[in-house]
Structure formats: structure tokens, C-alpha cells
Design a protein around this motif. Structure first.
Motif: not given
Length: 589
Positions: A17-24, A26-33, A416-419
Motif C-alpha cells: 500500500a504505497y503512500a501517496v506523495q503530494d508535492q508542490s 512553488g506555484p508552477f508544478r505539482r505532482r501526485v504519485n 523544505r527549500l522550495w518544495q
């Protein structure tokens, strides 16, 4: 009736049951996987414990096939590369933290959730603890393209360093081909942004140390060249003491999987089961939604009579048998062959560019996507005549989840930093119905995940008895976040009616100090090839699986070393071993 059985086998990548990462960013890029990597596995009081990056906890198992998840909010779950070892009959865990002193956590009852923190005295990255037979404890750490892995003896109770760390492993791409960056060792595939080059460097990442002691010899393992590459692998050094001096093992890399359905076999851990069998766990890459989109694999491993460390990865993403006693590692793989490669497949609907043919092309990095988010979207696969099916693997994909998943609240994110990142370890229901048919008309249920509300991303279903199936059908229901049903592969295993393929003789041609081109005669009775190489005809431990080709450039060799290569051919009927051929070293000038 055709139905799934209790697990006596498993298939990689592991169905966790791999956990879901929701990463942004800055305002330009978002990834969910989904993500999990850098697996650290130990056997503690007759139970296996598996810690992996960005999981929100750990998994535990009695048999390496069925895993249960245990959340650990009291541990630093946002710190990468968690290490776990048994020290003085307690489980000790630590993880990567460079910017501040990293703590250690120990427990005699991990399932009870009782952990005690030991404050750290320094920061580190990719840490690994090892306790020798005399009780002394050592810490290895390092993850960089610029600085080496170092080692130090630490206090047995506080884990504070007893002296200054010493460097033990650095990169050497001039003599170790497998450490070179680039997809399939091709440097032209590297297109890093200048800012990324400035921050991370341009050399290989030397990381993920792990120490194993066997027959009085210390095997210090490490990974290179980078987690997002198909060539991510583990090599090793040997020494006579925990702090060396260490000598590079030219049989490296011992864990390598650059071809097949899912690639990558780096940053791992080597451990024994209760029968004394050796196993190697490692990271496997997808790296489509995000470069850190990864999974976990476990492979049979061992030491030969000369003490050479190896891992069995010829059919590392095919079914693997779980032994009920001591077993020869290579006997645990290759009994079931893939029946579904290139099979005819239809779908109720498809999104443009994501047709149903992608579920049988043996590539986890692309996938079929239903044309709608409605329940009942379906795939149907037709097998060749004469197939005897023993198991099926359903591999789901996360298709643009960021378009449908609600954004997390800022207070629930770690910055953390820009993330900005939020980690969601709560199980996500991925309901589907898997059915089989002998005639394409009458269907029987193999598995129905609507009944257990489980989060299945790489579900593997061994059958109670092999079945002469002609068709397999997969129906999806409401998926996480209301996204469309997406499947990267519907893989059917067993045996076909084909006779064994013709033997091949590989013709090696040296291209450079660390490179060899192997060619062979391609014949139509073969579905694919395993190109194996090693230091002797009976030591061909490294393997690269390919299909639809008659040549392969292998860039993973060690300069100045003589090798042997062989080309094995396989189809649904089984494997035909090729004859080993000598490869002389590149002339030294």
C-alpha cells in the motif's frame, strides 16, 4: 472454479500500500504519485520488518509475500532512506538528515508502537548501522556525487562517533562502467537543468551503504549511479574488518536490472530468512510522474563457493517461489513464464495516446487509461491457444492524480527549500474485478478487491491450480480521487504450448575498457533474451533482459578484467541456456 490462492509465491514490484506523495514546487508544478524506495529489511523475532522512504511507517510480514502496514507518526517519516538493523536484540532505526543532528530510535516491540529516541550528535545522509559479532557498532553514511561514503565506529548505546569518520568508497567511472550516468549508460540522455547540475553535480551518486558479514568477510555494499535510471544498481567492496581496508569486487554490480517490465535494483539491503536463505531488497524505478516515483523489489540472493555475492535477476519481475526450507537461490525463479506479452487486448474506451495495447508491452512506464471515470470500464485480454495459467499480476497506474486530488492544506504540508510535501499513508481503495474464461463466454472470478477495500497497486494472484484459460478480463470501479481507471500491465504467467526456443551463441565485440557489444542470431521461436555476463562460465550472475533485438551494448564492465557472456533465449515454453563465450580485456595502453 478459478480463484486466487494463499500466497506461496510473489512477484515484483511488491504489492504494498504505497503512500501517496503530494508535492508542490512553488506555484508552477505539482505532482501526485505513489512512492517507496531505499528498502531496509531485517528479520526480528521471527518477523520481517521493511522500512522504506516516504512510507509513513513500516511493513511487517511472516513470509515475505503478505505485508501489513504499521504507521509510525512518532518517527521521522519525511526523512529519506530509513535504515533499520537489529542491535542488541532491539530494532534500531535512523534516517537521513543533513541540516541538523539526526536522532536514532529503538524498540523491543515495534508492533506495539513503542519507540525511544536517542538524540544524535551529527547530521548524515543514507545512514546504515552494523553490529559485529563482538558487539561493536559501526555507522556508514553517504549520498553524494562529490563526497565519498564514510565509516566510523560508534558508541554501542548512544551511537555517538568514537573517532573521526574515514572515507571508504568513492566513484571511479573510468574503470567501473556501471557507475556511469545516463539511461543504459548513454550520457547523451542526461538533460539536467544547469541549476540542478550546480546543486547536485554531474557525477554518479555514490550512496546507500549496507554491510553484510559472511564467513568472516565484510561485504560493504553501495549503489550508483542514480535512482531515476534503469541502470541503478548495487555493487560492493570486501574487507577483513568493518573499517577496511576494502577492496573493490570486480563482480560488481551484483544487483542490476536494466531491462524487463520494471527496471532498477539499487539502494538495497541484504538479509537472511529463517531458513538461512539470502535475499536482496532494492529500489525499482518508474520515474514518470516524478523522478522519485519508485517501488520495492525483493530478489533471491546468495554467496557462491568462492564468496562471490550475487542476486538472481534473470526473471526478477516474474513469479518468485517462497521456499519452506534451505534453497538454491536460482531455483526460486524462472518456473513461470510470461504469457501475455503482445497478446490481443480490447477496452471499453481509451484516452487518446493511452490505448489498451500498452498493458501487454512489458513497460511499467506507460499505461492504458479509460476514456471516462465511470465504474465498469474494462479490459479483455486474449491469450494464445494452449496456455496453462498459474498466476496473474495487475499493475495499476496513477494517471494525472494532481488534476483530481484536492490540494492539501498548507498546515498539513512539510516545507523544505522550495518544495512543499504532504504524505498520505492512509489506504486508498482501488477496486477491480479480475475474471478468467476458457472460451471467452463464461467467466469465473479470480479476485474481487471490492470485497476487502484494499489499496492494490501491483496485485499478484497465484491460482489454486493452473488453469487452461483463453481470456482474462479486468473491470475497474471508482478509483482514488475519482480518477479514470489506469493500468500499466495485466501480466499473465504460466506455461505455453511452444517448444523450447533454439539455442543462441552470443558474439562479443569489445567497444572500450568497460563496454562490450553482444550480437546473436534472432529467430522467430524466441520472445526474448537474457544476456548474462560474469567473471567465469559458472559465474554469469549479471543479467540484462531484452526483446525484439539481436544485439545489446553492455556498459557495466570493470576495466582490465576478463569476462564471459552468454545469451539465453526464452518463450512461453521455457528457457534455453546459451553457451558462454570469453570476452578478453580491453588492451591497456
Amino acid at each position: 472454479m478459478t480463484r486466487a490462492a494463499a500466497p506461496t509465491r510473489f512477484a515484483n514490484p511488491l504489492d504494498l500500500a504505497y503512500a501517496v506523495q503530494d508535492q508542490s514546487f512553488g506555484p508552477f508544478r505539482r505532482r501526485v504519485n505513489r512512492e517507496a524506495a531505499d528498502p531496509s529489511v531485517v528479520l526480528f523475532r521471527d518477523r520481517f520488518y521493511l522500512f522504506a522512504s516516504m512510507s509513513g511507517g513500516f511493513w511487517h510480514s511472516e513470509d515475505l509475500a503478505g505485508w501489513e502496514f504499521m504507521p509510525t507518526p512518532e518517527l521521522p517519516v519525511y526523512d529519506y532512506a530509513p535504515d533499520v538493523r537489529v542491535i542488541d536484540d532491539r530494532v534500531v532505526m535512523c534516517a537521513s538528515r543533513r541540516s541538523s543532528p539526526a536522532s536514532f530510535y529503538h524498540s523491543e516491540d515495534p508492533l506495539g508502537g513503542r519507540w525511544t529516541e536517542i538524540p544524535g550528535t551529527r547530521g548524515f545522509w543514507d545512514p546504515h548501522l552494523f553490529q559485529d559479532d563482538d558487539g561493536r557498532v559501526y555507522l556508514y553514511q553517504g549520498c553524494s556525487s562529490r563526497t565519498p561514503i564514510d565509516a566510523v565506529e560508534v558508541d554501542r548505546s548512544t551511537f555517538a562517533p568514537l573517532e573521526e569518520p574515514i572515507p571508504v568508497i568513492s566513484s571511479d567511472i573510468s574503470t567501473r562502467g556501471w557507475e556511469r550516468r545516463g539511461e543504459s549508460y548513454d550520457a547523451s540522455t542526461i538533460r539536467d537543468h544547469p541549476l540542478l547540475k550546480w546543486r547536485l553535480g554531474t557525477g554518479p551518486y555514490i550512496e546507500g551503504p549496507w554491510m553484510t558479514k559472511h564467513d568472516g568477510v565484510y561485504y560493504l555494499q553501495y549503489s550508483a549511479p542514480g535512482t531515476r535510471l534503469n541502470t541503478y544498481a548495487d555493487g560492493y567492496y570486501v574487507g577483513k574488518s568493518p573499517l577496511g581496508p576494502f577492496e573493490y569486487a570486480p563482480s560488481s554490480p551484483f544487483s542490476l536490472k536494466p531491462g524487463g517490465f520494471i527496471t532498477g535494483a539499487g539502494h538495497g539491503s541484504t538479509f537472511q530468512d529463517r531458513h538461512g536463505n539470502w535475499w536482496h531488497a532494492a529500489s525499482m524505478r518508474i520515474s514518470v510522474n516524478d523522478i522519485f516515483e519508485r517501488r520495492i523489489g525483493i530478489f533471491p540472493a546468495g554467496f557462491d563457493a568462492d564468496g562471490t555475492l550475487f542476486s538472481c535477476q534473470e526473471f526478477a519481475d516474474y513469479p518468485i517461489r517462497m521456499p519452506d526450507g534451505p534453497a538454491e537461490p536460482r531455483s526460486l525463479v524462472g518456473s513461470s513464464m510470461l504469457l501475455s506479452h503482445g497478446a490481443a487486448v480490447t477496452a471499453t474506451s481509451s484516452l487518446a495516446g493511452h490505448g489498451p495495447e500498452l498493458i501487454t508491452n512489458e513497460d511499467v512506464r506507460d499505461w492504458w487509461v479509460a476514456g471516462s471515470s465511470r465504474s465498469g470500464e474494462r479490459l479483455e485480454l486474449t491469450l494464445p491457444e494452449g496456455c496453462l495459467v498459474d498466476s496473474i499480476q495487475v499493475n495499476l497506474a496513477e494517471h494525472r492524480w494532481e488534476e483530481s486530488k484536492p490540494r492539501p492544506r498548507r498546515k498539513d504540508q512539510v516545507v523544505r527549500l522550495w518544495q512543499r510535501r504532504s504524505l498520505h499513508a492512509d489506504p486508498l481503495s482501488t477496486p477491480f474485478l479480475l475474471e478468467g474464461s476458457t472460451d471467452g463466454q463464461t467467466w469465473t472470478v479470480i479476485a474481487d478487491t471490492r470485497l476487502d477495500d484494499a489499496s492494490r497497486s501491483h496485485a499478484y494472484f497465484p491460482l489454486e491450480q493452473p488453469q487452461a484459460l483463453r481470456s482474462v478480463r479486468l473491470t475497474g470501479y471508482e478509483q482514488p480521487y475519482g480518477s479514470p481507471f489506469a493500468v500499466s500491465a495485466l501480466r499473465v504467467f504460466g506455461r505455453g504450448a511452444e517448444p523450447l526456443p533454439s539455442p543462441r551463441i552470443g558474439q562479443p565485440e569489445r567497444l572500450g575498457p568497460t563496454d562490450v557489444r553482444v550480437t546473436w542470431n534472432h529467430v522467430g521461436d524466441t520472445h526474448g533474451y537474457n544476456v548474462r555476463w560474469g567473471l567465469a562460465p559458472d559465474k554469469l550472475y549479471s543479467c540484462w533482459q531484452v526483446r525484439d533485438t539481436a544485439s545489446l551494448d553492455v556498459g557495466a564492465l570493470t576495466a582490465g578484467v576478463a569476462y564471459w557472456v552468454a545469451v539465453d533465449s526464452f518463450n512461453t515454453g521455457g528457457v534455453t541456456r546459451g553457451e558462454p563465450v570469453a570476452v578478453e580485456p580491453w588492451p591497456l595502453r
